[in-house]
Design an enzyme around this catalytic site. Structure first.
Site, PDB file in Angstrom:
ATOM      1  N   ASN A   1       0.868  -1.185   0.000  1.00  0.00           N
ATOM      2  CA  ASN A   1       0.000   0.000   0.000  1.00  0.00           C
ATOM      3  C   ASN A   1       0.901   1.229   0.000  1.00  0.00           C
ATOM      4  OD1 ASN A   1      -1.889   1.973   0.375  1.00  0.00           O
ATOM      5  ND2 ASN A   1      -2.436   1.392   2.471  1.00  0.00           N
TER       6      ASN A   1
ATOM      7  N   LYS B   1       0.060   4.232  -0.360  1.00  0.00           N
ATOM      8  CA  LYS B   1      -0.618   5.407   0.203  1.00  0.00           C
ATOM      9  C   LYS B   1      -0.314   6.643  -0.665  1.00  0.00           C
ATOM     10  CE  LYS B   1      -0.115   3.331   4.727  1.00  0.00           C
ATOM     11  NZ  LYS B   1      -0.196   3.474   6.170  1.00  0.00           N
TER      12      LYS B   1
ATOM     13  N   HIS C   1      -9.625   1.047   4.636  1.00  0.00           N
ATOM     14  CA  HIS C   1      -8.369   1.221   5.370  1.00  0.00           C
ATOM     15  C   HIS C   1      -8.635   2.132   6.568  1.00  0.00           C
ATOM     16  CE1 HIS C   1      -4.299   2.406   6.371  1.00  0.00           C
ATOM     17  NE2 HIS C   1      -3.895   1.325   5.717  1.00  0.00           N
TER      18      HIS C   1
ATOM     19  N   GLU D   1      -7.093   4.519   7.757  1.00  0.00           N
ATOM     20  CA  GLU D   1      -6.892   5.959   7.490  1.00  0.00           C
ATOM     21  C   GLU D   1      -8.125   6.548   6.818  1.00  0.00           C
ATOM     22  OE1 GLU D   1      -3.164   5.428   5.462  1.00  0.00           O
ATOM     23  OE2 GLU D   1      -2.258   4.826   7.355  1.00  0.00           O
TER      24      GLU D   1
ATOM     25  N   GLU E   1      -5.794  -5.281  10.437  1.00  0.00           N
ATOM     26  CA  GLU E   1      -4.764  -4.277  10.684  1.00  0.00           C
ATOM     27  C   GLU E   1      -5.055  -3.550  11.994  1.00  0.00           C
ATOM     28  OE1 GLU E   1      -2.757  -3.029   6.796  1.00  0.00           O
ATOM     29  OE2 GLU E   1      -4.494  -1.737   7.046  1.00  0.00           O
TER      30      GLU E   1
ATOM     31  N   GLY F   1       2.046   1.903  10.903  1.00  0.00           N
ATOM     32  CA  GLY F   1       2.977   3.026  10.766  1.00  0.00           C
ATOM     33  C   GLY F   1       3.638   3.423  12.072  1.00  0.00           C
TER      34      GLY F   1
ATOM     35  N   SER G   1       3.087  -2.542  10.458  1.00  0.00           N
ATOM     36  CA  SER G   1       4.544  -2.546  10.632  1.00  0.00           C
ATOM     37  C   SER G   1       5.206  -3.870  10.254  1.00  0.00           C
ATOM     38  CB  SER G   1       4.915  -2.144  12.058  1.00  0.00           C
ATOM     39  OG  SER G   1       4.424  -0.849  12.339  1.00  0.00           O
TER      40      SER G   1
HETATM   41  C1  PEP Z   1      -1.015  -0.034   6.117  1.00  0.00           C
HETATM   42  O1  PEP Z   1      -1.061   1.142   5.839  1.00  0.00           O
HETATM   43  O2  PEP Z   1      -1.911  -0.785   5.692  1.00  0.00           O
HETATM   44  C2  PEP Z   1       0.074  -0.521   6.943  1.00  0.00           C
HETATM   45  C3  PEP Z   1       0.001  -1.725   7.430  1.00  0.00           C
HETATM   46  O3  PEP Z   1       1.123   0.356   7.141  1.00  0.00           O
HETATM   47  P1  PEP Z   1       2.537  -0.002   7.828  1.00  0.00           P
HETATM   48  O4  PEP Z   1       3.019  -1.281   7.201  1.00  0.00           O
HETATM   49  O5  PEP Z   1       3.404   1.160   7.514  1.00  0.00           O
HETATM   50  O6  PEP Z   1       2.269  -0.185   9.295  1.00  0.00           O
END
Ligand code: PEP
Length: 253
Positions: free
Chosen positions: A9, A11, A97, A99, A169, A175, A215
């Site tokens: 992703n 983003k 997601h 976000e 998630e 993040g 992460s």
């Molecule tokens: C994500 O945005 O779906 C995500 C898992 O980000 P990160 O791997 O940076 O934690």
């Protein structure tokens, strides 16, 4: 074996040139994937067509949209519809997601509409779910995530629900550099599979890929992906670095 997926992703990162370089670097290093393995790149809208050209003819590689609108068309300035995504031959779309849920107030009901629109056009939704930190600290994460599935997916029939890819998630791990332990990931994935089995039966639940996100990086992907109910990952930060993402792909079962 159900599909094992490494999904990147991006983003709101990378210019077109930087994105093309990243994709090229990954394509050069990826080697051949097994039948049950897939690698998906969720790239910014303006690059969907170019990136799709770049993976054309390559086995088990796909480009995904990062979002779609919950209405079919109309006066929604700046938005992108499922029909538009379908018209440029994109096969996947991230839906819900955290976000989007947080910054754009996307509700479970709205996400159910997005899921329906995607499936009607044969676009596979990568449906994201996951709890915030306070819910985890209160120990209510199972019920919280279960409700997200119930309200956005459980109106689907058996055939349709099996097309969805779920990404668990935990928001506190996105993040932040804080990864859920492999035990925490396995526990939630097993719980979700049980909930799906309760609604649709064991065979259906065994067919649905459930990715972990939060992460994931080259150094921890092996341990997380080796859990029996974890079918790969949805990856943000580490998917922006070719060597990291290649390690993550290599960790797929
Ligand atoms: C994500 O945005 O779906 C995500 C898992 O980000 P990160 O791997 O940076 O934690």
């Amino acid at each position: 074996m159900r599909k094992q997926i490494a999904a990147a992703n991006w983003k709101m990162n990378k210019t077109l040139e930087d994105g093309k370089k990243l994709l090229n670097d990954i394509l050069s290093g990826v080697g051949s994937l097994h039948e049950h393995q897939q690698v998906i790149f969720a790239v910014p809208f303006p690059y969907l067509i170019q990136c799709n050209e770049m993976i054309k003819g390559k086995k088990n590689l796909y480009i995904s949209a990062q979002n779609c609108h919950h209405k079919t068309s109309g006066a929604y300035t700046g938005e992108v519809s499922v029909d538009m995504i379908h018209s440029i031959d994109i096969k996947y779309c991230i839906v819900g997601h955290s976000e989007r849920r947080e910054y754009f107030a996307e509700s479970n009901a709205m996400l159910a509409e997005k899921v329906n629109l995607c499936l009607a056009k044969n676009i596979i939704p990568i449906f994201c779910c996951g709890e915030p930190l306070d819910i985890r600290e209160a120990g209510s994460q199972n019920a919280f995530v279960e409700k997200q599935l119930e309200e956005s997916l459980f109106h689907l029939d058996q055939e349709a629900v099996q097309k969805v890819v779920i990404a668990y998630e935990p928001i506190w791990a996105i993040g932040t550099g804080k990864t859920a332990s492999s035990e925490q990931a396995q526990e939630m994935h097993a719980h979700l599979r049980n909930v799906i089995a309760g609604k649709y039966g064991k065979t259906v639940s065994e067919n649905i890929s459930i990715l972990y996100g939060g992460s994931v990086k080259g150094a921890n992907a092996n341990e997380i992906f080796s859990q029996p109910d974890v079918d790969g990952g949805l990856v943000g930060g580490a998917s922006l670095i070719a060597e990291e993402f290649l390690q993550i792909i290599a960790a797929l079962k």
